[in-house]
Design a protein around this motif. Structure first.
Motif, PDB file in Angstrom:
ATOM      1  N   ARG A 161       0.843  -1.190   0.000  1.00 22.04           N
ATOM      2  CA  ARG A 161       0.000   0.000   0.000  1.00 22.04           C
ATOM      3  C   ARG A 161       0.880   1.242   0.000  1.00 22.04           C
ATOM      4  N   PRO A 162       0.707   2.143  -0.928  1.00 22.06           N
ATOM      5  CA  PRO A 162       1.596   3.309  -1.030  1.00 22.06           C
ATOM      6  C   PRO A 162       1.577   4.212   0.193  1.00 22.06           C
ATOM      7  N   TYR A 163       0.509   4.161   0.985  1.00 22.09           N
ATOM      8  CA  TYR A 163       0.411   5.046   2.145  1.00 22.09           C
ATOM      9  C   TYR A 163       1.166   4.511   3.367  1.00 22.09           C
ATOM     10  N   ALA A 164       1.552   3.233   3.378  1.00 22.05           N
ATOM     11  CA  ALA A 164       2.099   2.607   4.590  1.00 22.05           C
ATOM     12  C   ALA A 164       3.556   3.003   4.810  1.00 22.05           C
ATOM     13  N   THR A 165       3.921   3.185   6.060  1.00 27.30           N
ATOM     14  CA  THR A 165       5.317   3.414   6.432  1.00 27.30           C
ATOM     15  C   THR A 165       5.859   2.162   7.093  1.00 27.30           C
ATOM     16  N   ASN A 166       7.150   2.129   7.310  1.00 27.87           N
ATOM     17  CA  ASN A 166       7.750   0.969   7.967  1.00 27.87           C
ATOM     18  C   ASN A 166       7.184   0.761   9.361  1.00 27.87           C
ATOM     19  N   ALA A 225     -17.139   1.736   1.185  1.00 30.63           N
ATOM     20  CA  ALA A 225     -17.471   3.158   1.208  1.00 30.63           C
ATOM     21  C   ALA A 225     -16.620   3.898   2.238  1.00 30.63           C
ATOM     22  N   ALA A 226     -16.436   3.286   3.403  1.00 27.62           N
ATOM     23  CA  ALA A 226     -15.616   3.915   4.444  1.00 27.62           C
ATOM     24  C   ALA A 226     -14.170   4.050   3.980  1.00 27.62           C
ATOM     25  N   ARG A 227     -13.661   3.015   3.308  1.00 31.68           N
ATOM     26  CA  ARG A 227     -12.279   3.078   2.823  1.00 31.68           C
ATOM     27  C   ARG A 227     -12.115   4.197   1.798  1.00 31.68           C
ATOM     28  N   VAL A 228     -13.036   4.277   0.832  1.00 38.46           N
ATOM     29  CA  VAL A 228     -12.934   5.324  -0.194  1.00 38.46           C
ATOM     30  C   VAL A 228     -13.001   6.701   0.447  1.00 38.46           C
ATOM     31  N   ALA A 229     -13.885   6.872   1.423  1.00 38.70           N
ATOM     32  CA  ALA A 229     -14.047   8.179   2.057  1.00 38.70           C
ATOM     33  C   ALA A 229     -12.793   8.617   2.795  1.00 38.70           C
ATOM     34  N   LEU A 230     -12.046   7.652   3.332  1.00 34.73           N
ATOM     35  CA  LEU A 230     -10.878   7.984   4.148  1.00 34.73           C
ATOM     36  C   LEU A 230      -9.568   7.990   3.369  1.00 34.73           C
ATOM     37  N   VAL A 231      -9.598   7.632   2.105  1.00 36.59           N
ATOM     38  CA  VAL A 231      -8.355   7.611   1.317  1.00 36.59           C
ATOM     39  C   VAL A 231      -7.631   8.958   1.329  1.00 36.59           C
ATOM     40  N   PRO A 232      -8.308  10.100   1.094  1.00 38.81           N
ATOM     41  CA  PRO A 232      -7.575  11.377   1.130  1.00 38.81           C
ATOM     42  C   PRO A 232      -6.913  11.632   2.481  1.00 38.81           C
ATOM     43  N   ALA A 233      -7.611  11.290   3.577  1.00 36.41           N
ATOM     44  CA  ALA A 233      -7.033  11.487   4.902  1.00 36.41           C
ATOM     45  C   ALA A 233      -5.810  10.595   5.101  1.00 36.41           C
ATOM     46  N   ALA A 234      -5.857   9.376   4.568  1.00 39.60           N
ATOM     47  CA  ALA A 234      -4.732   8.464   4.715  1.00 39.60           C
ATOM     48  C   ALA A 234      -3.487   9.002   4.014  1.00 39.60           C
ATOM     49  N   TYR A 235      -3.642   9.497   2.797  1.00 35.58           N
ATOM     50  CA  TYR A 235      -2.479   9.999   2.075  1.00 35.58           C
ATOM     51  C   TYR A 235      -1.976  11.323   2.650  1.00 35.58           C
ATOM     52  N   ALA A 236      -2.893  12.112   3.211  1.00 35.35           N
ATOM     53  CA  ALA A 236      -2.449  13.316   3.912  1.00 35.35           C
ATOM     54  C   ALA A 236      -1.623  12.937   5.137  1.00 35.35           C
ATOM     55  N   ALA A 237      -2.050  11.883   5.845  1.00 34.59           N
ATOM     56  CA  ALA A 237      -1.298  11.411   7.009  1.00 34.59           C
ATOM     57  C   ALA A 237       0.073  10.885   6.589  1.00 34.59           C
ATOM     58  N   THR A 238       0.135  10.205   5.446  1.00 34.81           N
ATOM     59  CA  THR A 238       1.427   9.708   4.954  1.00 34.81           C
ATOM     60  C   THR A 238       2.367  10.871   4.646  1.00 34.81           C
ATOM     61  N   ALA A 239       1.848  11.897   3.990  1.00 33.31           N
ATOM     62  CA  ALA A 239       2.676  13.058   3.673  1.00 33.31           C
ATOM     63  C   ALA A 239       3.201  13.715   4.947  1.00 33.31           C
ATOM     64  N   TRP A 240       2.324  13.852   5.921  1.00 30.08           N
ATOM     65  CA  TRP A 240       2.741  14.456   7.193  1.00 30.08           C
ATOM     66  C   TRP A 240       3.807  13.593   7.867  1.00 30.08           C
ATOM     67  N   ALA A 241       3.607  12.274   7.878  1.00 26.90           N
ATOM     68  CA  ALA A 241       4.573  11.375   8.522  1.00 26.90           C
ATOM     69  C   ALA A 241       5.934  11.446   7.833  1.00 26.90           C
ATOM     70  N   LEU A 242       5.944  11.504   6.497  1.00 28.15           N
ATOM     71  CA  LEU A 242       7.213  11.592   5.770  1.00 28.15           C
ATOM     72  C   LEU A 242       7.929  12.908   6.063  1.00 28.15           C
ATOM     73  N   LEU A 243       7.168  13.976   6.164  1.00 27.97           N
ATOM     74  CA  LEU A 243       7.773  15.265   6.490  1.00 27.97           C
ATOM     75  C   LEU A 243       8.366  15.273   7.899  1.00 27.97           C
ATOM     76  N   GLN A 244       7.793  14.423   8.780  1.00 27.28           N
ATOM     77  CA  GLN A 244       8.292  14.329  10.150  1.00 27.28           C
ATOM     78  C   GLN A 244       9.422  13.314  10.290  1.00 27.28           C
ATOM     79  N   GLY A 245       9.842  12.695   9.188  1.00 22.05           N
ATOM     80  CA  GLY A 245      10.992  11.802   9.228  1.00 22.05           C
ATOM     81  C   GLY A 245      10.676  10.326   9.260  1.00 22.05           C
TER      82      GLY A 245
END
Length: 634
Positions: A167-172, A507-527
């Motif tokens: 999944r592209p949004y997942a971190t280690n 439906a819940a997964r589709v609705a939360l996809v933008p939030a998930a990728y926003a969280a990934t971006a934030w996590a990457l910016l935090q290291g």
């Protein structure tokens, strides 16, 4: 409750249940309630199997410390309705589990069954909020993924680790947290767990937004709270119980099962095999059946595939101390990053009416990764577990060796069990392809029960064992009905638990996809370590590259998710209406619970969002460190 006297016929079918674990006891109970003549065989001296309590030093010691989840609907039906044991009087509820860190922190993870518990988990300190959100989203993602019903499709043979890392949004850290949960609970790393099996479990486990507790723990031994009342009920129903009686042989003679136990042969109308998979194979694959008889494997050759099944033993130390250790969490506690996968339950807090535990600490300490311990000597294994646990327990002195008097351990009451004779089925990748069903059409008189039997739960749990016992009893009843032409007693059926529809999950997964990728971006910016990066980090250019790729990955995820949802809605009449009814039911229940109006609900949601914003901006109390970044060390 069905009365056995009402259901008896002049000539009830004779049923042998081989194995007195929770699956066998379930099958025996349901069949006896319908008037079948049941004989139960158990090789050990007590009933219960992996739920048994073994007497050591004059008191019962549970084979394993068990959590009984709130969604175990068939288990609780037996305990409360058939055994007459009110849940609240025999068990204590817990909203989640705790993690002890090597730096002394105690972190709590709540059952994600309310909005409030989700918020609490985000700021638990286990991971930074963004990655904690991604960990929860990954579970929703797997629960919603259309993995297909065929057990041999490529996706059905995928492991959990592969699913998350794909999944592209997942971190280690997200992948590692899920691996930690699986290794602690099921003694299996995520790269070995079937994604399809885990998906089935997640769909049963999901209880949002019911507000249900995570699990219940027995206030006493399993013998006192569960097994002894169960055995008493079986005897009241007329079940003949043979303990310390091993079934030595099971063959087919004159088209009927012939059983040898205790040196005596006896023919039965039906047999329920409720023993672990290796023992089941020993019985059906008799290498030298007596003259005039046949080995069962000749009729059910597909069961030979169970030879590839694996099981694992979890060593347990009943650790009695000479004093009370302060500040230990109650309930189930994991020792994070312990190399043996240690967890414990503080019995001295749970069994609060046991005077022997007054003013001292008593722990049931388990090692999910017992095969990592570099010894096979029980005392050496046990002491290695004590040494590994010591840094997590404030002020605990294990001593220099097993039996060292200069320690906090009460060695006379402390005991070790390797549990090699109480192994648990593990849900390997591909295991769904060979796990058998309870009913065996080629031998209608034979039924299988146990945590390895294919069922709706997926992962090996107490509920899956109970379900298999009910399915085995139903298979016996069906075979008897076909033989006699009428049904003996009321139909034996499973209680269907509440499950979210696949439509609502998608439906819940589709609705939360933008939030998930926003969280990934934030996590990457935090290291954070980026998706698909090598374990331990590396590749300095990778974070920027991952950030650049996130919009495209999000668009692709939204497109594929929306397409899957549209197909689902078009392929099933009333799917959208059913999903809407589920949401309406939640809203009504929520309003009824809070006594609020719609305006009040909006206000409560606004307060929750404000709480999230304030936590993200930093704690008002400088001593509050729960917002700080916690990283899994390689």
């Amino acid at each position: 409750m069905v009365s056995s006297k009402q259901q008896q016929t002049a000539d009830p079918a004779q049923v042998a249940v081989i194995g007195g674990g929770i699956a066998g006891m379930t099958a025996a109970l349901r069949l006896a309630q319908r008037g079948f003549a049941v004989t139960l065989y158990e090789a050990s001296s007590v009933l219960g199997g992996n739920l048994a309590s073994v007497p050591v030093g004059g008191m019962p010691r549970d084979v394993y410390p068990h959590m009984f989840c709130d969604w175990y609907v068939n288990f609780w039906d037996i305990v409360e309705r058939d055994l007459g044991r009110p849940r609240a009087s025999q068990f204590r509820s817990f909203d989640g589990v705790s993690l002890l860190m090597r730096d002394g922190r105690s972190l709590a993870m709540a059952n994600p069954s309310t909005v409030e518990s989700l918020i609490a988990n985000l700021f638990s300190g286990v991971l930074p909020p963004a990655e904690m959100f991604l960990s929860m989203f990954a579970l929703l993602d797997l629960a919603a993924e259309p993995l297909g019903n065929a057990e041999l499709t490529p996706l059905a043979r995928l492991d959990v680790n592969g699913f998350i890392y794909g999944r592209p949004y997942a971190t280690n850290d997200v992948a590692r947290l899920n691996n930690y949960i699986l290794s602690t609970v099921w003694s299996l790393d995520s790269d070995m767990v079937s994604a399809k099996s885990y998906q089935r479990f997640l769909r049963r486990f999901s209880s949002f937004p019911s507000g249900a507790p995570f699990a219940w723990l027995a206030k006493g031994s399993c013998a006192d709270c569960i097994i002894d009342p169960w055995e008493q009920r079986l005897r009241e129903l007329g079940v003949t119980i043979h303990v310390s009686t091993k079934v030595e042989r099971l063959v087919l003679a004159d088209n009927k099962p012939l059983l040898t136990a205790g040196g005596e042969e006896r023919s039965f109308d039906n047999v329920v095999l409720a023993v672990p998979a290796p023992r089941m194979l020993d019985l059906i694959m008799d290498p030298a059946p007596p003259s005039g008889t046949q080995a069962l494997i000749d009729h059910v050759p597909d069961l030979a595939r169970m030879q590839t099944a694996r099981s694992a033993a979890i060593p347990v130390v009943d650790l009695w101390l000479k004093r009370k250790l302060p500040g230990l969490p109650a309930g189930q506690v994991g020792l994070h990053d312990s190399k043996y996968g240690l967890s414990f339950c503080d019995l001295s807090q749970l069994w609060d009416t046991d005077r022997r535990m007054a003013d001292i600490t008593v722990l049931a300490l388990a090692a999910s990764r017992g095969d990592f311990i570099p010894s096979r000597n029980p005392e050496t294994m046990a002491f290695a577990m004590l040494q590994e646990a010591a840094p997590y327990l404030p002020g605990f002195r294990p001593g220099a060796r097993w039996g060292d008097p200069d320690s906090d351990v009460d060695w006379e009451r402390t005991a070790m069990r390797t549990n090699q004779d109480h192994q648990l089925f593990v849900n390997d990748v591909g295991s769904l392809a060979y796990r058998p069903s309870a009913r065996q059409p080629r031998l209608p008189w034979l039924a299988l029960a146990g945590d390895y039997v294919s069922g709706a739960v997926g992962m090996a749990t107490v509920e899956s064992a109970v379900e298999s016992g009910i399915l085995a009893a139903a298979a016996v009843q069906a075979a008897d009905t076909q033989r006699r032409g009428h049904m003996q007693g009321a139909p034996i059926e499973l209680i269907a638990p509440h499950r979210y529809s696949e439509t609502l999950l998608l439906a819940a997964r589709v609705a939360l996809v933008p939030a998930a990728y926003a969280a990934t971006a934030w996590a990457l910016l935090q290291g954070a370590s980026p998706p698909l990066a090598p374990v331990g980090g590396g590749m300095a250019e990778r974070p920027a590259q991952s950030l650049a790729e996130l919009p495209l990955a999000m668009a692709q995820d939204l497109l594929t998710g929306t397409y899957a949802l549209a197909r689902r809605l078009n392929s099933e009449d009333g799917a959208w209406e059913a999903a809407g009814a589920e949401l309406a039911s939640y809203a009504a229940a929520r309003l009824a619970k809070t006594g609020a109006s719609e305006q009040g609900m909006a206000g409560a949601l606004a307060e929750l969002l404000d709480a999230v914003a304030s936590r993200l901006s930093g704690p008002s109390d400088p001593s509050d460190t729960s917002y700080r970044r916690w990283r899994v060390k390689p």
